[in-house]
Motif scaffolding. Structure first.
Motif, PDB file in Angstrom:
ATOM      1  N   ILE A   1       0.827  -1.210   0.000  1.00  0.00           N
ATOM      2  CA  ILE A   1       0.000   0.000   0.000  1.00  0.00           C
ATOM      3  C   ILE A   1       0.856   1.252   0.000  1.00  0.00           C
ATOM      4  CG2 ILE A   1      -1.548   1.359   1.473  1.00  0.00           C
ATOM      5  CD1 ILE A   1      -2.884  -1.333   2.239  1.00  0.00           C
ATOM      6  N   VAL A   2       1.869   1.269   0.855  1.00  0.00           N
ATOM      7  CA  VAL A   2       2.736   2.444   0.961  1.00  0.00           C
ATOM      8  C   VAL A   2       3.524   2.658  -0.325  1.00  0.00           C
ATOM      9  CG1 VAL A   2       4.719   3.434   2.181  1.00  0.00           C
ATOM     10  CG2 VAL A   2       2.887   2.320   3.478  1.00  0.00           C
ATOM     11  N   ALA A   3       3.973   1.570  -0.929  1.00  0.00           N
ATOM     12  CA  ALA A   3       4.704   1.681  -2.197  1.00  0.00           C
ATOM     13  C   ALA A   3       3.826   2.301  -3.273  1.00  0.00           C
ATOM     14  CB  ALA A   3       5.196   0.302  -2.637  1.00  0.00           C
ATOM     15  N   ARG A   4       2.570   1.921  -3.281  1.00  0.00           N
ATOM     16  CA  ARG A   4       1.654   2.472  -4.287  1.00  0.00           C
ATOM     17  C   ARG A   4       1.352   3.945  -3.996  1.00  0.00           C
ATOM     18  NH1 ARG A   4      -4.143  -0.202  -6.176  1.00  0.00           N
ATOM     19  NH2 ARG A   4      -4.626   1.349  -7.788  1.00  0.00           N
ATOM     20  N   MET A   5       1.182   4.286  -2.724  1.00  0.00           N
ATOM     21  CA  MET A   5       0.961   5.686  -2.347  1.00  0.00           C
ATOM     22  C   MET A   5       2.134   6.554  -2.799  1.00  0.00           C
ATOM     23  SD  MET A   5      -0.454   4.809   1.495  1.00  0.00           S
ATOM     24  CE  MET A   5      -0.561   6.470   2.181  1.00  0.00           C
ATOM     25  N   LYS A   6       3.333   6.043  -2.558  1.00  0.00           N
ATOM     26  CA  LYS A   6       4.535   6.804  -2.935  1.00  0.00           C
ATOM     27  C   LYS A   6       4.638   6.950  -4.443  1.00  0.00           C
ATOM     28  CE  LYS A   6       9.502   7.100  -2.140  1.00  0.00           C
ATOM     29  NZ  LYS A   6      10.678   6.519  -1.436  1.00  0.00           N
ATOM     30  N   SER A   7       4.348   5.863  -5.158  1.00  0.00           N
ATOM     31  CA  SER A   7       4.420   5.896  -6.618  1.00  0.00           C
ATOM     32  C   SER A   7       3.453   6.932  -7.194  1.00  0.00           C
ATOM     33  CB  SER A   7       4.102   4.511  -7.181  1.00  0.00           C
ATOM     34  OG  SER A   7       4.049   4.541  -8.592  1.00  0.00           O
ATOM     35  N   GLU A   8       2.239   6.978  -6.658  1.00  0.00           N
ATOM     36  CA  GLU A   8       1.232   7.923  -7.149  1.00  0.00           C
ATOM     37  C   GLU A   8       1.637   9.360  -6.856  1.00  0.00           C
ATOM     38  OE1 GLU A   8      -1.580   7.436  -8.998  1.00  0.00           O
ATOM     39  OE2 GLU A   8      -0.782   5.402  -9.223  1.00  0.00           O
ATOM     40  N   SER A   9       2.183   9.600  -5.671  1.00  0.00           N
ATOM     41  CA  SER A   9       2.585  10.967  -5.324  1.00  0.00           C
ATOM     42  C   SER A   9       3.727  11.445  -6.210  1.00  0.00           C
ATOM     43  CB  SER A   9       2.999  11.049  -3.849  1.00  0.00           C
ATOM     44  OG  SER A   9       4.176  10.294  -3.599  1.00  0.00           O
ATOM     45  N   GLU A  10       4.649  10.544  -6.519  1.00  0.00           N
ATOM     46  CA  GLU A  10       5.774  10.911  -7.391  1.00  0.00           C
ATOM     47  C   GLU A  10       5.304  11.139  -8.826  1.00  0.00           C
ATOM     48  OE1 GLU A  10       8.421   7.643  -6.794  1.00  0.00           O
ATOM     49  OE2 GLU A  10       9.354   8.535  -5.008  1.00  0.00           O
ATOM     50  N   LYS A  11       4.376  10.311  -9.272  1.00  0.00           N
ATOM     51  CA  LYS A  11       3.863  10.438 -10.640  1.00  0.00           C
ATOM     52  C   LYS A  11       3.168  11.770 -10.856  1.00  0.00           C
ATOM     53  CE  LYS A  11       0.459   7.706 -11.875  1.00  0.00           C
ATOM     54  NZ  LYS A  11      -0.250   6.478 -12.332  1.00  0.00           N
ATOM     55  N   HIS A  12       2.479  12.251  -9.831  1.00  0.00           N
ATOM     56  CA  HIS A  12       1.711  13.486  -9.978  1.00  0.00           C
ATOM     57  C   HIS A  12       2.414  14.708  -9.379  1.00  0.00           C
ATOM     58  CE1 HIS A  12      -1.629  11.303 -11.695  1.00  0.00           C
ATOM     59  NE2 HIS A  12      -1.533  10.412 -10.723  1.00  0.00           N
ATOM     60  N   GLY A  13       3.607  14.513  -8.875  1.00  0.00           N
ATOM     61  CA  GLY A  13       4.427  15.637  -8.442  1.00  0.00           C
ATOM     62  C   GLY A  13       3.892  16.404  -7.248  1.00  0.00           C
TER      63      GLY A  13
END
Length: 329
Positions: A104-116
């Motif tokens: 879950i945390v990995a996905r949260m981080k990935s989404e935040s990085e993708k959208h800046g």
């Protein structure tokens, strides 16, 4: 004839001199305009979006909690503030809870990085009472909170927000609240994470008492999250949530008392005047002046909880009011 020639020469010299002086003045003014700092129109704070503002859409299944970063970016926010309980259903999908948290945390981080967007903090709910009267219960709550401290560290957040409910007996609360809070703060310090307490009902909404707890803990990574609208001390029937508030701490005094230890600020909103665009319960100009006078320049989180507007419309109304007020301060 000589007199006429002299006069013409003098006049020519005078006109040339005036022109040169004028050119110098214009050049000087142009240079000054380029050198002089331009007055900034940017607000003194940064804008973040609290995920609770979208809790109805997320809990109702209309929106995935993993779309939070995307939505916040689309609405013009620089930072985001997660709410742990909005990921409960996702965590329940995993038999191995540790593996589930990691995923879950990995996905949260990935989404935040993708959208800046910047990951600001995690609001932790339903992980036990850090101010419980029984020490075993407090220690269990500390252990339960740790996974979200770890998550905050992975995400690059600066803080986790916790609650200090406990008992309404002041003498007892002033002993139990610092104990659980300090134990969690000691662990969080090893992860370079701040532990911040929101005025969130019961004695935690008594800002004077909350600051006594802060002074007792006396740790650099332990602070507050002043919320504009959570100063209810007592509700009908003794209810914790939902019932009508019958006793409230002065919200302006409360925020002012909490600001010296504030790592974040929550701009809570409920209802708006349709003609003026102003929040009906809180004077945002007065409140944001308190925030500014405290020297705060960090994130101010939009947290809309009203019923009169849809969630996205309420978020926009709160965001726009903050930006409007910032121009007057």
């Amino acid at each position: 004839m000589k007199k006429i020639i002299f006069t013409l020469a003098a006049l020519t010299f005078f006109l040339v001199s005036c022109k040169n002086n004028s050119d110098k003045k214009e050049n000087s003014e142009a240079e000054t305009a380029q050198i002089a700092p331009q007055q900034s129109t940017d607000p003194f704070f940064k804008l973040s979006l609290a995920q609770w503002s979208l809790n109805r859409a997320i809990r109702g299944g209309e929106m995935s909690p993993f779309d939070f970063a995307k939505k916040a970016k689309e609405m013009g926010f620089e930072g985001i503030e997660y709410v742990s309980q909005l990921y409960t259903k996702e965590l329940e999908k995993y038999d191995d809870k540790k593996a589930g948290m990691d995923s879950i945390v990995a996905r949260m981080k990935s989404e935040s990085e993708k959208h800046g967007v910047t990951n600001v903090l995690i609001m932790i709910d339903r992980e036990g009472d850090l101010a419980a009267e029984d020490e075993k219960d407090r220690d269990a709550a500390v252990e339960s909170h740790k996974k979200w401290v770890d998550a905050a560290s992975v995400l690059g957040c600066h803080s986790v927000r916790v609650n200090l409910f406990g008992t309404n007996d002041q003498a007892t609360w002033l002993k139990t609240a610092p104990d659980g809070l300090k134990k969690l703060s000691e662990y969080a310090a090893t992860k370079n994470i701040n532990v911040i307490v929101e005025n969130h009902g019961y004695l935690s909404s008594n800002a004077g008492l909350l600051m006594k707890v802060m002074n007792t803990v006396a740790m650099d990574n332990c602070g507050t999250l002043p919320d504009f609208g959570n100063f209810c001390l007592k509700r009908e029937g003794g209810a914790q949530w939902g019932a009508k508030c019958v006793e409230e701490y002065d919200r302006y005094k409360g925020v002012e008392e909490m600001m010296p230890k504030a790592f974040a600020v929550s701009a809570k909103s409920h209802e708006f005047n349709s003609e003026t665009g102003l929040e009906t319960a809180t004077d945002y100009t007065k409140m944001m002046k308190i925030v500014k006078d405290a020297g705060y320049t960090g994130f101010v989180g939009v947290e809309y909880e009203g019923q009169g507007l849809g969630e996205e419309a309420g978020i926009i109304a709160t965001r726009d009011l903050l930006l409007k007020v910032a121009k007057t301060l």
